[in-house]
Scaffold this motif. Structure first.
Motif, short mmCIF file in Angstrom:
data_model
loop_
_atom_site.label_atom_id
_atom_site.label_comp_id
_atom_site.label_asym_id
_atom_site.label_seq_id
_atom_site.Cartn_x
_atom_site.Cartn_y
_atom_site.Cartn_z
N UNK A 442 0.90 -1.30 -0.12
CA UNK A 442 0.05 0.13 -0.09
C UNK A 442 0.82 1.22 -0.04
N UNK A 443 0.82 2.00 -0.96
CA UNK A 443 1.49 3.38 -1.13
C UNK A 443 0.69 4.51 -0.79
N UNK A 444 0.98 5.21 0.25
CA UNK A 444 0.14 6.57 0.69
C UNK A 444 0.65 7.65 -0.13
N UNK A 445 -0.30 8.43 -0.64
CA UNK A 445 -0.04 9.73 -1.57
C UNK A 445 -0.48 10.75 -0.89
N UNK A 446 0.04 12.09 -1.30
CA UNK A 446 -0.52 13.38 -0.85
C UNK A 446 -1.78 13.71 -1.15
N UNK A 447 -2.42 13.16 -2.38
CA UNK A 447 -3.71 13.41 -2.77
C UNK A 447 -4.66 12.36 -1.76
N UNK A 448 -4.08 11.32 -1.34
CA UNK A 448 -5.21 10.56 -0.38
C UNK A 448 -4.98 11.23 1.00
N UNK A 449 -3.89 11.96 1.49
CA UNK A 449 -3.85 12.71 2.72
C UNK A 449 -4.88 13.69 2.72
N UNK A 450 -4.92 14.55 1.33
CA UNK A 450 -5.58 15.64 1.32
C UNK A 450 -7.21 15.28 0.86
N UNK A 451 -7.65 14.16 0.90
CA UNK A 451 -8.71 13.57 0.49
C UNK A 451 -9.00 13.69 -1.14
N UNK A 452 -8.14 13.73 -1.95
CA UNK A 452 -8.36 14.10 -3.28
C UNK A 452 -8.30 12.78 -4.14
N UNK A 453 -7.75 11.70 -3.46
CA UNK A 453 -7.51 10.48 -4.17
C UNK A 453 -7.74 9.18 -3.08
N UNK A 454 -7.13 8.13 -3.90
CA UNK A 454 -7.04 6.83 -3.02
C UNK A 454 -5.68 6.39 -3.04
N UNK A 455 -5.23 5.42 -1.96
CA UNK A 455 -3.83 5.11 -1.77
C UNK A 455 -3.75 3.98 -2.96
N UNK A 456 -2.42 3.94 -3.25
CA UNK A 456 -2.10 2.82 -4.54
C UNK A 456 -1.94 1.61 -3.80
N UNK A 457 -2.76 0.61 -4.43
CA UNK A 457 -2.76 -0.75 -3.74
C UNK A 457 -2.05 -1.66 -4.87
N UNK A 458 -0.97 -2.50 -4.56
CA UNK A 458 -0.25 -3.39 -5.14
C UNK A 458 -0.61 -4.74 -4.77
N UNK A 459 -0.91 -5.81 -5.63
CA UNK A 459 -1.28 -7.09 -5.33
C UNK A 459 0.04 -7.90 -5.18
N UNK A 460 -0.09 -8.97 -4.49
CA UNK A 460 1.11 -9.77 -4.10
C UNK A 460 1.62 -10.41 -5.58
N UNK A 461 2.87 -10.34 -5.73
CA UNK A 461 3.22 -11.20 -6.82
C UNK A 461 3.17 -10.32 -8.23
N UNK A 462 2.81 -9.21 -8.06
CA UNK A 462 2.65 -8.33 -9.03
C UNK A 462 3.30 -6.94 -8.75
N UNK A 463 3.57 -6.10 -9.77
CA UNK A 463 4.14 -4.73 -9.58
C UNK A 463 2.88 -3.76 -10.04
N UNK A 464 1.54 -4.22 -9.96
CA UNK A 464 0.47 -3.37 -10.62
C UNK A 464 -0.26 -3.06 -9.35
#
Length: 464
Positions: A442-464
């Motif tokens: 899980x990657x937390x971004x500034x947009x998520x902190x400012x309630x303008x977006x969502x965190x970046x979720x990466x699945x196991x075994x992938x870079x997506x």
């Protein structure tokens, strides 16, 4: 009487108490055994005889009263919990020094060569406390000098006086955290108490001796150990003299006066296991000469007092300094003097017993970012560890650090604001991640902190 009541008692470790006045044997002298586990000091016994002879009282037969059929059980001194018993002082015997050292704990084994030098203490503080370079330097030197004075105990012609400290800084700047850290690093007893609960003796609230009761409890009721500890009195600014009041100031100036002898060094009668003295609370005597007192407070509106003093001192004319120069100075507290503290409401005698006065800086954006990243127990590292237990990697990009710092500055409550901010945006993440085993990062971004977006979720075994 249940047997388990007496299981924790150890006659070799704790002192016996007089049943009447509750003083330990080290203060009263040899106690007189009246019955099993019932002891009375000579003073109380003499008073009892005097009272009986003067009033022609006859001894009462307690066996005739219901519930008093067993005198020994009713007056069993072992019923006093260990939390209200004081450990016996160790007799100093030069021939048995080597044997005693084996039984002492880490604090008792603290010697002059084991105390870190001031620069070493500061280096250890740097790992936990961000910024506040001047404050860390001052407290490192003061603590080092204090324990040199305590451990050498060379009070010949030149007596070294202790240097109690007054720490001034805005809320959330790290006053309490710094004291906790240095006590942990040196492994010394530390009692943290709040000045707001203290009142003058005889009024509702805690007596000033309660701060020593807390130190004694932290030291395991070992008086010798407690007499070399540290006491941190927080919110000391709440004891300022009340302005324009005609009533008795029992929680302000009166408490300052009550603390004078404790701060300076004196033999103080301390209630054991209680915040106030009463007839049923055992007491003991503690000497505060080797106890280091550190007082801390935010001192709101002190900046205005300093500004008024500085502007009065400035000249008038084209070359004069403007008031705005001082009002916009973020480090105005560093210019504090004893005169400013007196104007705030601290009495001169109290200030005089705190010779080391230093200030902590208010936090800026860069310091907030460093607090998030660098300390050993940084709050973001704590959350990373929590998610690592679920085999999830938690990451923060640079924009997230900046956004969290901006929000903390808006709240203006210091480092305490960081945890509340992080708790808010981590709530949904901590709730959802245990439900989905496929999430690997899980990657937390500034947009998520400012309630303008969502965190970046990466699945196991992938870079997506």
């Amino acid at each position: 009487m249940p047997d388990n009541i007496n299981n924790n008692n150890n006659d070799d470790e704790f002192e016996r108490y007089c049943y009447m006045c509750r003083r330990p044997e080290s203060e009263t002298g040899k106690l007189i055994g009246m019955a099993e586990n019932l002891y009375i000091c000579p003073d109380c016994l003499q008073k009892a005889f005097n009272s009986l002879s003067n009033n022609n009282f006859q001894f009462m037969d307690f066996s005739k009263f219901p519930g008093f059929d067993n005198m020994n059980t009713f007056m069993n001194m072992n019923n006093i919990p260990n939390s209200q018993k004081v450990k016996k002082r160790k007799e100093k015997d030069e021939s048995s020094e080597d044997t005693d050292k084996k039984d002492e704990d880490d604090f008792a084994n603290l010697t002059l060569d084991k105390i870190p030098a001031p620069h070493k203490i500061k280096e250890m503080l740097d790992e936990y406390v961000i910024g506040q370079e001047y404050a860390k330097k001052v407290i490192s030197v003061a603590v080092y000098n204090h324990y040199k004075r305590v451990l050498t105990n060379t009070m010949d012609d030149i007596e070294i006086e202790k240097s109690n400290m007054l720490m001034i800084g805005p809320t959330g700047s790290g006053k309490t955290y710094m004291v906790k850290t240095i006590a942990k690093l040196l492994n010394v007893p530390l009692a943290i108490t709040d000045a707001t609960s203290l009142t003058e003796a005889g009024y509702i609230g805690d007596d000033v001796e309660s701060i020593l009761s807390k130190l004694l409890a932290v030291a395991g009721n070992d008086v010798e150990k407690a007499e070399k500890g540290i006491v941190f009195i927080d919110e000391i600014d709440k004891l300022a003299k009340k302005k324009e009041t005609h009533s008795r100031d029992v929680s302000g100036e009166a408490v300052q006066q009550g603390l004078l002898k404790i701060l300076e060094g004196a033999d103080v009668e301390v209630p054991v296991g209680s915040g106030s003295k009463n007839a049923m609370t055992p007491t003991t005597v503690m000497n505060t000469r080797n106890i280091l007192f550190i007082c801390g407070g935010a001192f709101p509106d002190l900046e205005e007092i300093i500004t008024n003093r500085l502007t009065k001192m400035s000249s008038i004319g084209f070359g004069a300094e403007l008031r705005d120069t001082y009002e916009n100075d973020p480090q105005i507290l560093s210019k504090v003097t004893n005169e400013d503290l007196r104007a705030f409401g601290m009495i001169p005698e109290f200030i005089g017993r705190l010779p080391v006065i230093y200030t902590l800086q208010s936090l800026d954006k860069d310091m907030y970012v460093k607090i998030l990243k660098e300390p050993k127990n940084a709050i973001l590292k704590q959350y990373k560890k929590l998610l690592a237990l679920d085999e999830v990697d938690l990451q923060f990009d640079d924009s997230a650090y900046e956004a969290i710092a901006d929000l903390a500055m808006e709240r203006n409550t210091g480092a305490r604001a960081l945890r509340s901010i992080i708790e808010e945006f981590m709530l949904d993440i901590m709730y959802q991640i245990p439900r989905d085993d496929s999430i690997g990062c899980v990657v937390i971004t500034g947009d998520y902190i400012n309630k303008k977006g969502s965190p970046i979720i990466k699945l196991r075994g992938t870079d997506i």
